[in-house]
Write an enzyme that holds these catalytic residues in place. Structure first.
Site, PDB file in Angstrom:
ATOM      1  CE  LYS A   1     -12.763  11.528  -5.331  1.00 49.62           C
ATOM      2  NZ  LYS A   1     -11.804  10.490  -4.891  1.00 49.62           N
TER       3      LYS A   1
ATOM      4  CD  GLU B   1     -13.157  19.140  -9.846  1.00 50.33           C
ATOM      5  OE1 GLU B   1     -14.110  19.868 -10.203  1.00 50.33           O
ATOM      6  OE2 GLU B   1     -13.161  18.512  -8.771  1.00 50.33           O
TER       7      GLU B   1
ATOM      8  CB  SER C   1     -11.868   6.322   1.169  1.00 50.27           C
ATOM      9  OG  SER C   1     -10.565   6.017   0.701  1.00 50.27           O
TER      10      SER C   1
HETATM   11  C1  PLP Z   1     -10.627  10.705  -4.252  1.00 52.17           C
HETATM   12  C2  PLP Z   1     -10.355   9.668  -3.239  1.00 52.17           C
HETATM   13  C3  PLP Z   1      -9.754   9.985  -1.993  1.00 52.17           C
HETATM   14  C4  PLP Z   1      -9.262  11.355  -1.648  1.00 52.17           C
HETATM   15  O1  PLP Z   1     -10.220  12.357  -1.589  1.00 52.17           O
HETATM   16  P1  PLP Z   1     -10.718  12.999  -0.241  1.00 52.17           P
HETATM   17  O2  PLP Z   1     -11.523  14.156  -0.690  1.00 52.17           O
HETATM   18  O3  PLP Z   1      -9.530  13.380   0.577  1.00 52.17           O
HETATM   19  O4  PLP Z   1     -11.543  11.971   0.443  1.00 52.17           O
HETATM   20  C5  PLP Z   1      -9.584   8.974  -1.073  1.00 52.17           C
HETATM   21  N1  PLP Z   1      -9.952   7.706  -1.335  1.00 52.17           N
HETATM   22  C6  PLP Z   1     -10.517   7.353  -2.516  1.00 52.17           C
HETATM   23  C7  PLP Z   1     -10.888   5.927  -2.731  1.00 52.17           C
HETATM   24  C8  PLP Z   1     -10.734   8.318  -3.504  1.00 52.17           C
HETATM   25  O5  PLP Z   1     -11.286   7.952  -4.672  1.00 52.17           O
END
Ligand code: PLP
Length: 413
Positions: free
Chosen positions: A105, A127, A396
């Site tokens: 993020k 948000e 992610s």
């Molecule tokens: C917020 C988040 C997501 C989902 O958001 P996307 O916009 O679909 O990437 C996925 N993995 C993690 C670790 C997150 O914090």
């Protein structure tokens, strides 16, 4: 090239999307009240200028290196790959969990933070649902000397106390939103209201590849660093491109950022994994691309979960970051054209994914990312992963934030 329905779905020109109206095929656009239109047009123009300015990209690249820790690691996970039980399969993880603040993020938060400064804005509103985006934004605001107001549903604040404390330690003002369901939906409305009222001084830092144009494109571009790095890294390691690329899908930003540099390589299978919650048949899930239909939400036309009257559905996922009833326009387009395959993993599958990666590799994945990990286990078990496949998976985020949920759902206390 993927061809279907007599339409040429060649993706060699995918770089050109969105079009001048902010559309990815029939998806995207700007479904907003008049008061918001001028702010979006100003943002669009500022972003076009920034994109053309090598000074902007140089500054962003420098901060990504020194303050975020990019490039993030890419490496094989051989013990996990062996557990798949398919001969010759290699699995590479792209470690966005090692980025500062623990997920992808911050790539977007930093890019938009710099853009806001360039526009002469001294204040950010954003948000947050689970709080991960809010923490990334508060971090960037501290770094760049921007004032920071984060709107969060009062219900989410109770569930995510740690992230509220984090944001406040970072100097952000966290405002509780008490209206409606007291969740992300209302927090978005409050942020937009604040932005429209203070647009001269304030930038709205939206957190995923959704919302009205130009947000889906801006967020996609800032997250594409994931795929660009991973592509170069895997070619350096393996001497070739991967066969299959997996990422989890909430709003779609880590998926689209990972997939984007591979979309033109028709032979590469791109798989987005949504949250199937307790199962698609139960109604308690967040799989908007798998089980939803196109409609308008948060200023954009894309896949979402709605009932017959167009009311947005209540979602469920064990992963707070996937608990969003829509997916952005670019992924909606890539799904509809068949270029990206959409799968869904249940809470149980994600929890199995966390355990498998933890036990074999010593990595505690975020529950969001674990949906992609668990789905890879499923693909192998179902005989849908050919021998010798080279797999790239976007991890992610890290799982520290999910310990309470994991302890409860897996009985680890
Ligand atoms: C917020 C988040 C997501 C989902 O958001 P996307 O916009 O679909 O990437 C996925 N993995 C993690 C670790 C997150 O914090």
């Amino acid at each position: 090239m993927v061809v279907g329905h007599g339409v040429d779905h060649s993706f060699s020109h995918h770089e050109d999307l969105p079009d001048a109206r902010g559309r990815f095929g029939r998806f995207g656009g700007r479904y907003v009240p008049e008061g918001l239109m001028a702010a979006l047009i100003e943002l669009d123009a500022a972003y076009e200028q920034a994109r053309a300015d090598s000074g902007f990209s140089t500054e962003l690249a420098g901060l990504l290196r020194t303050r975020v820790g990019r490039p993030t690691l890419l490496h094989q996970v051989p013990r996990f790959a062996a557990r798949l039980g398919v001969p010759g399969v290699k699995v590479y993880l792209k470690r966005e969990d090692t980025a500062h603040t623990g997920s992808h993020k911050i790539n977007n938060a930093l890019g938009q933070g710099l853009l806001a400064k360039r526009m002469g804005k001294r204040r950010i509103v954003a948000e947050t649902g689970a709080g991960q985006h809010g923490v990334a934004v508060a971090t960037v605001c501290a770094m760049l000397e921007l004032a920071c107001t984060i709107y969060m549903g009062a219900g989410d604040m109770e569930r995510q106390r740690h992230n509220v404390v984090r944001m406040r330690l970072l100097g952000a003002e966290v405002r509780a939103v008490e209206s409606g369901t007291r969740r992300l939906k209302e927090a978005i409305s409050e942020s937009v209201r604040d932005w429209v009222a203070h647009v001269d001084t304030t930038h709205y830092l939206f957190g995923t590849a959704a919302g009205p144009a130009p947000y889906p494109r801006i967020v996609r571009d800032f997250q594409t660093i994931i795929g660009v790095e991973a592509r170069a890294q895997i070619v350096a390691e393996e001497g070739r491109l991967p066969d299959i690329v997996l990422a989890c899908v909430g709003g779609g930003s880590n998926a689209v950022g990972t997939f984007h540099p591979f979309v033109g390589d028709a032979g590469i299978r791109l798989v987005g994994v949504e949250a199937a919650g307790y199962g698609l048949g139960t109604g308690a899930h967040a799989a908007s691309l798998s089980a939803g239909s196109p409609g308008e939400m948060d200023g954009s036309f894309s896949y979402l979960l709605q009932d017959d009257d167009g009311q947005i559905s209540v979602t469920h996922s064990v992963a707070a970051g996937l608990d969003y009833p829509g997916a952005g326009p670019e992924l909606s387009y890539l799904k509809e054209t068949g270029r990206v395959q959409i799968a869904a993993a249940t809470d149980a599958t994600a929890l199995r994914g966390v355990q498998a990666l933890g036990h074999t590799e010593g990595i505690i994945a975020a529950l969001e990312s674990a949906h992609a990990v668990g789905h890879l286990l499923d693909l192998a078990a179902q005989g849908e992963l050919p021998a010798g496949s080279v797999v790239l998976l976007c991890l992610s985020g890290r799982g520290d934030k999910d310990l309470d949920v994991a302890a409860q759902r897996l009985g680890l206390d």
